[in-house]
Design an enzyme around this catalytic site. Structure first.
Site, short mmCIF file in Angstrom:
data_model
loop_
_atom_site.label_atom_id
_atom_site.label_comp_id
_atom_site.label_asym_id
_atom_site.label_seq_id
_atom_site.Cartn_x
_atom_site.Cartn_y
_atom_site.Cartn_z
N ASP A 160 49.18 12.85 -3.79
CA ASP A 160 47.91 12.41 -3.23
C ASP A 160 46.85 13.38 -3.76
OD1 ASP A 160 45.89 11.13 -1.88
OD2 ASP A 160 46.90 11.12 0.06
C1 BGC Z 1 44.04 9.07 0.01
C2 BGC Z 1 44.83 8.11 -0.86
C3 BGC Z 1 43.96 7.59 -1.98
C4 BGC Z 1 43.45 8.79 -2.77
C5 BGC Z 1 42.55 8.39 -3.93
C6 BGC Z 1 43.37 10.17 -0.81
O1 BGC Z 1 42.49 10.89 -0.03
O2 BGC Z 1 44.88 9.66 0.98
O3 BGC Z 1 45.30 7.04 -0.08
O4 BGC Z 1 44.65 6.69 -2.79
O5 BGC Z 1 42.69 9.61 -1.90
O6 BGC Z 1 41.34 7.89 -3.50
#
Ligand code: BGC
Length: 755
Positions: free
Chosen positions: A227
């Site tokens: 993530d």
């Molecule tokens: C989120 C993810 C997301 C990623 C990219 C993170 O903060 O937890 O679900 O895909 O950001 O935007």
């Protein structure tokens, strides 16, 4: 590991620097992708572009279909519809020239307050896993890489990047892992790790859960991506099985990319926090610390040279990325690519198509749950209505965060109802607009300019005016909503601002009051006995108005059923702060497998609305049920005894025998099937039974067991509305087959462990 010789050859030709380049994010020169892995031009390897997210494709400053939230999709109890939904998401992703969709959200709904529940499917592993698998299969069918997230136990947003989820093996296996396993079995090309720790280890470094379980036991051959800013140590992450580190750029670079055309990328981005560039405290607390994120770009090459990360591990990381790119056609040579339609081309014709608009409406409609109805619904065509609510002029597109979408077309409830109504429609807001949280705008340092609602926020409360409007109407329809966002949990399960008072004020003047709730998950409804009907309409997306009008007027039967239990907040197991939000940085999942209805069935506390609940405008009689355990199905005949067409979601639960010394849920969902049944007709439905519902995972890690003894198959309309019970002794052959098939799903036949 047997890799395609072609991929192996490419890996051999890459320099160390080029290999590393394929394992981390970089700046998208077009400023469109959420995540971007630069390719290697010299060898004809194109970049890999990743876009958020579960509610539709998100590209800064661009539009796409804003689909209903996944929890609304799950409420349809219709896996075929989920597959269709996945296909549409995949088509739009490809249409936008992106290769990867950062979806679906596959976390189990454990905490009713979770700010991202709307991005997930359900509190039950069979329902959640079925939907995760179906959506993934749909996305991948479009030659787009699906990325189920966040692996695993990202059950809360409060301190999501710091909390340690302390979970025993049994609930992990029975509840939290199945949706990811099903997504992998459905062909997901990648899996995103969660921010949190599990049992003391950061998920981006989790050798046991990433390397051994996901890749080893399940035979996952795709790549595992972190993530955003979720990694800490490069060697620990790479050796633990992480293949791609994201976003690979600095927070400031990402913020300015997210601000799109609205901000000057060279400027420091300003948030609402105390200092320029800071996020508001509540959001900041849920964000990972970009400073502690060690980037592969900075340190992976050194780690390989020093031997801290074996070179063959790096080769495996790269081969996984290339293997996935190959599967979706990105590594074909120019000629083949052009002949078969270049997957790297954008094709706006695949975005916001009439078919996708229709699908967005269909899912929003079909996922709407009729919680209560004393007969006021469906509305008569010529009824004079009062449409009441602070936000009736805007569709509820979703919650805040990476899943925020921008549609091309939208209908708000007021317009949708006015278009359908044949009687008078009077509108009253009653309250100032309930402000939603746009984490993206905060993040990018943009001000919410209230373009949706120029007059809403400063409006004076006028409950009396709303009540007076309601008094004059045949029926009052009150729209209320919660607000939810990534990085922040909901404070409580009550409706924010003075919306409960608004409901009471209207209901006091009109005893034909219908409440439409737009929420991210369960809410408390202390007012429910004072009103005539309640609809749970979730976050319905761009077709909000049309979808809710067709349910209110009965053009479509409400086929939605609850994928989560609704109850007072102190009745959930997570009311204990040790469990949620955790004490001293640890959230103890010691309710074990007693999550959602499994908890309510085993305690004295009654849910307000049980799992699986949802009323119809028609009536059903369960005529007979015939189990065929050899084939793992139950054939159920249901008659629609009403004089109107209906849609029933047939649910089958398993009640296991009790075993001394083993705590077992009273019942577990084994299968479900949604079926349209015309007025007065019978439908015969074959419900597939999932092995998971019959088995338990040994407390001491000794694998799956199917106990001998008498099982009951409960067939009916919800977890608490059982219409037929079949009792059966499972023969040892059946038990052994179930046990073996579960064990086989967790012991990949080829050794695909990472090197
Ligand atoms: C989120 C993810 C997301 C990623 C990219 C993170 O903060 O937890 O679900 O895909 O950001 O935007």
């Amino acid at each position: 590991m047997s890799r395609e010789p072609r991929i192996r050859r490419i890996v051999e030709e890459l320099s160390l620097e080029e290999k590393v380049r394929l394992t981390h994010g970089a700046n998208d020169p077009e400023g469109r992708a959420t995540g971007y892995v630069a390719g290697v031009d010299r060898l004809g390897i194109p970049p890999l572009r990743m876009a958020d997210g579960p509610l539709g494709v998100r590209i800064p400053d661009e539009s796409a279909t804003a689909f209903p939230a996944p929890i609304a999709l799950a409420a349809t109890f219709d896996a075929e519809l989920a597959r269709e939904h996945g296909e549409a998401l995949g088509r739009e992703t490809r249409g936008k020239g992106q290769d990867v969709l950062l979806a679906p959200g596959a976390n189990l709904v454990r905490v009713p307050h979770n700010g991202r529940n709307f991005e997930y499917f359900a509190e039950d592993p069979v329902l959640s896993a079925t939907f995760a698998g179906a959506v993934v299969a749909g996305i991948q069918s479009q030659d787009v890489v699906a990325t189920p997230k966040h692996y695993v136990a990202n059950s809360q947003e409060t301190a999501r990047a710091a909390v340690d989820a302390e979970i025993d093996e049994r609930p992990l296996r029975e509840l939290y892992l199945p949706s990811f396993r099903s997504a992998v079995e459905a062909g997901a090309g990648s899996v995103m790790t969660a921010y949190n720790d599990v049992n003391g280890t950061r998920m981006s470094d989790h050798e046991r859960l990433v390397r051994d379980v996901l890749k080893g036991e399940w035979g996952f051959e795709g790549y595992v991506v972190s993530d955003w800013f979720g990694t800490e140590g490069t060697a620990a992450a790479a050796n633990g099985g992480l293949d791609v580190e994201m976003p690979g750029i600095t927070m400031a670079e990402m913020q300015s990319a997210m601000a799109g055309d609205d901000a000057d990328a060279s400027e420091t981005v300003d948030g609402d926090g105390d200092e320029p560039g800071e996020l508001p405290d509540a959001i900041a607390e849920g964000m990972p610390d970009p400073e502690s994120c060690e980037r592969f770009a900075d340190s992976l090459a050194d780690a390989v040279e020093s031997g801290a990360v074996p070179e063959e591990r790096l080769d495996d990381m790269v081969a996984r990325v290339l293997g996935v790119m190959d599967r979706v056609g990105l590594l074909e040579d120019d000629e083949t690519r052009h002949a078969s339609g270049d997957p790297t081309d954008s094709d706006d014709g695949a975005v916001d198509t009439p078919a996708h608009r229709e699908l967005a409406t269909r899912v929003a409609t079909r996922g709407t749950v009729l919680l209560e109805n004393d007969g006021v619904l469906p509305l008569a065509d010529d009824a004079d209505l009062a449409v009441v609510g602070p936000n009736v002029d805007e569709p509820v597109l979703g919650g805040g965060g990476s899943s925020e979408t921008t549609p091309v077309v939208e209908t708000d409830p007021r317009t949708g109802i006015a278009e359908r109504a044949e009687g008078e429609v009077a509108v009253a807001h009653g309250l100032p607009r309930v402000e939603e949280v746009s984490m993206l705008e905060e993040f990018a340092g943009l001000d919410d300019d209230d373009e949706n609602d120029p007059d809403g926020s400063g409006r004076e409360p006028d409950l009396e005016g709303a009540a007076a409007t309601a008094r004059e109407a045949d029926v009052a329809v009150v729209f209320v909503r919660d607000t939810a966002s990534e990085a922040i949990d909901r404070e409580d399960l009550r409706l924010p601002d003075r919306q409960e008072e608004l409901i009471e004020a209207v209901a006091a003047e009109n005893d034909r009051t219908v409440v439409v709730v737009n929420s991210s998950g369960p809410i408390e409804a202390p007012w429910r006995e004072d009103v005539a009907a309640v609809l749970e309409n979730w976050y319905p997306g761009q077709s909000h108005g049309n979808a809710v009008a067709s349910i209110l007027y009965g053009d479509v039967d409400p086929g939605g059923r609850l994928p989560v239990t609704f109850a007072p907040e102190d009745a959930y197991p997570t009311a204990d702060e040790r469990r949620y939000p955790g004490v001293d940085g640890t959230a103890r999942y010691d309710e074990g497998v007693f999550v959602g209805y499994r908890h309510f069935d085993s305690t004295e506390r009654e849910p307000t609305y049980p799992f699986g609940h949802g009323r119809s405008y028609a009536d059903y009689e369960y005529v007979d049920a015939d189990p065929d355990l050899e084939d793992g199905v139950v054939r159920v005949t249901v008659e629609n005894t009403a004089d109107r067409d209906g849609r029933e979601a047939v649910q089958v639960y398993v009640r296991p025998p009790s075993v001394d010394g083993v705590d077992r849920p009273v019942r577990e969902l084994a299968g479900f099937e949604s079926v349209a049944i015309p007025a007065g007709e019978r439908a015969s439905v074959a419900v597939d039974l999932e092995d998971l519902a019959f088995a338990r995972y040994g407390e001491d890690g000794d694998g799956w067991t199917v106990d001998p003894g008498e099982y009951a198959l409960e067939i009916g309309r919800s977890s608490r509305d059982v219409r037929t019970t079949l009792r059966t002794e499972l023969d040892s052959e059946f038990r052994e087959r179930v046990r073996e098939s579960l064990a086989a799903r967790e012991s990949s036949s080829t050794d695909r462990r990472v090197r």
